[in-house]
Design an enzyme around this catalytic site. Structure first.
Site, PDB file in Angstrom:
ATOM      1  N   ASP A   9     -54.366 -51.900  45.971  1.00 56.93           N
ATOM      2  CA  ASP A   9     -55.129 -51.524  47.144  1.00 56.93           C
ATOM      3  C   ASP A   9     -55.777 -52.824  47.638  1.00 56.93           C
ATOM      4  O   ASP A   9     -55.900 -53.788  46.882  1.00 56.93           O
ATOM      5  CB  ASP A   9     -56.174 -50.479  46.752  1.00 56.93           C
ATOM      6  CG  ASP A   9     -57.041 -50.054  47.916  1.00 56.93           C
ATOM      7  OD1 ASP A   9     -56.505 -49.830  49.010  1.00 56.93           O
ATOM      8  OD2 ASP A   9     -58.264 -49.948  47.717  1.00 56.93           O
ATOM      9  N   ASP A  11     -58.938 -53.262  50.142  1.00 55.27           N
ATOM     10  CA  ASP A  11     -60.402 -53.245  50.216  1.00 55.27           C
ATOM     11  C   ASP A  11     -60.988 -52.675  48.931  1.00 55.27           C
ATOM     12  O   ASP A  11     -60.674 -51.555  48.538  1.00 55.27           O
ATOM     13  CB  ASP A  11     -60.872 -52.430  51.421  1.00 55.27           C
ATOM     14  CG  ASP A  11     -60.349 -52.982  52.744  1.00 55.27           C
ATOM     15  OD1 ASP A  11     -60.066 -54.194  52.808  1.00 55.27           O
ATOM     16  OD2 ASP A  11     -60.222 -52.204  53.706  1.00 55.27           O
ATOM     17  N   THR A  52     -52.387 -50.326  51.585  1.00 53.88           N
ATOM     18  CA  THR A  52     -53.759 -50.129  52.041  1.00 53.88           C
ATOM     19  C   THR A  52     -53.848 -49.167  53.220  1.00 53.88           C
ATOM     20  O   THR A  52     -53.071 -49.259  54.170  1.00 53.88           O
ATOM     21  CB  THR A  52     -54.399 -51.497  52.400  1.00 53.88           C
ATOM     22  OG1 THR A  52     -55.732 -51.297  52.864  1.00 53.88           O
ATOM     23  CG2 THR A  52     -53.607 -52.265  53.433  1.00 53.88           C
ATOM     24  N   ASP A 128     -59.439 -48.536  43.771  1.00 57.92           N
ATOM     25  CA  ASP A 128     -60.862 -48.292  43.528  1.00 57.92           C
ATOM     26  C   ASP A 128     -61.285 -46.891  43.954  1.00 57.92           C
ATOM     27  O   ASP A 128     -62.471 -46.583  43.942  1.00 57.92           O
ATOM     28  CB  ASP A 128     -61.723 -49.345  44.238  1.00 57.92           C
ATOM     29  CG  ASP A 128     -61.657 -49.228  45.753  1.00 57.92           C
ATOM     30  OD1 ASP A 128     -60.612 -48.806  46.302  1.00 57.92           O
ATOM     31  OD2 ASP A 128     -62.657 -49.567  46.416  1.00 57.92           O
TER      32      ASP A 128
END
Length: 182
Positions: A9, A11, A52, A128
């Site tokens: 990912d 960000d 992403t 995340d």
């Protein structure tokens, strides 16, 4: 045996995240050690790609050209650390668009498999958020959660039983240290 592919990912994994979105190249700030961790993966023979969600495009917060400039900054930052990416795949859609590429849907992983000419099953997928983990699990990846970005928030909410055994690392560099130290 796991494939030698790591899907990241963006960000919260490679760069600092913001609830207000990363809307300009100036707002893209690498997480300490992330670029060097990607360089280590590349030197160890891994393919590394980014998957992403970038709904800021679909929501009108920034346009595709600005997203390209943000990714240019990411590539420059990585290059300065000796790192490259084998691809950057993004979903530009807003949640209400109902696309198949916005994580937790697995369309980005299908795009990656098509581009690389091999399945993503067995690849590491580092994220995340719960949607990252769900996306990876949907295509047989090995999901990993990092505590950077929204990782602590994701852990505080609790993971569903089917993802309870997902390994958790402090950061991308900590994951890479574990992976390459095996």
């Amino acid at each position: 045996m796991a494939t030698r592919l790591v899907i990241l990912d963006r960000d919260g994994v490679i760069n600092e995240d913001s609830d207000a979105y990363i809307k300009s190249p100036e707002e893209w700030i690498a997480i300490p050690g992330a670029a060097e961790a990607i360089a280590r993966l590349k030197r160890a023979g891994y393919q590394v790609v980014v998957a992403t969600n970038q709904s800021g495009v679909g929501r009108g917060y920034f346009d595709a050209a600005t997203l390209g400039a943000i990714h240019d900054r990411m590539h420059e930052t990585l290059a300065a650390a000796g790192a490259t990416l084998d691809g950057v795949f993004h979903c530009p859609h807003a949640p209400e668009d109902g696309c198949d590429c916005r994580k937790p849907a697995a369309g980005l992983l299908d795009q990656i498999a098509n581009a690389l000419g091999e399945p993503v099953a067995g690849a590491w997928l580092v994220g995340d958020s719960l949607r990252d983990l769900q996306c990876g699990a949907a295509r047989g990846c090995q999901p990993v959660l990092v505590r950077t970005g929204k990782g602590e928030r994701t852990l505080a909410k609790g993971l569903p039983p089917e993802l309870a055994d997902v390994p958790v690392y402090a950061s991308l560099p900590a994951f890479v240290e574990h992976l390459l130290g095996r």
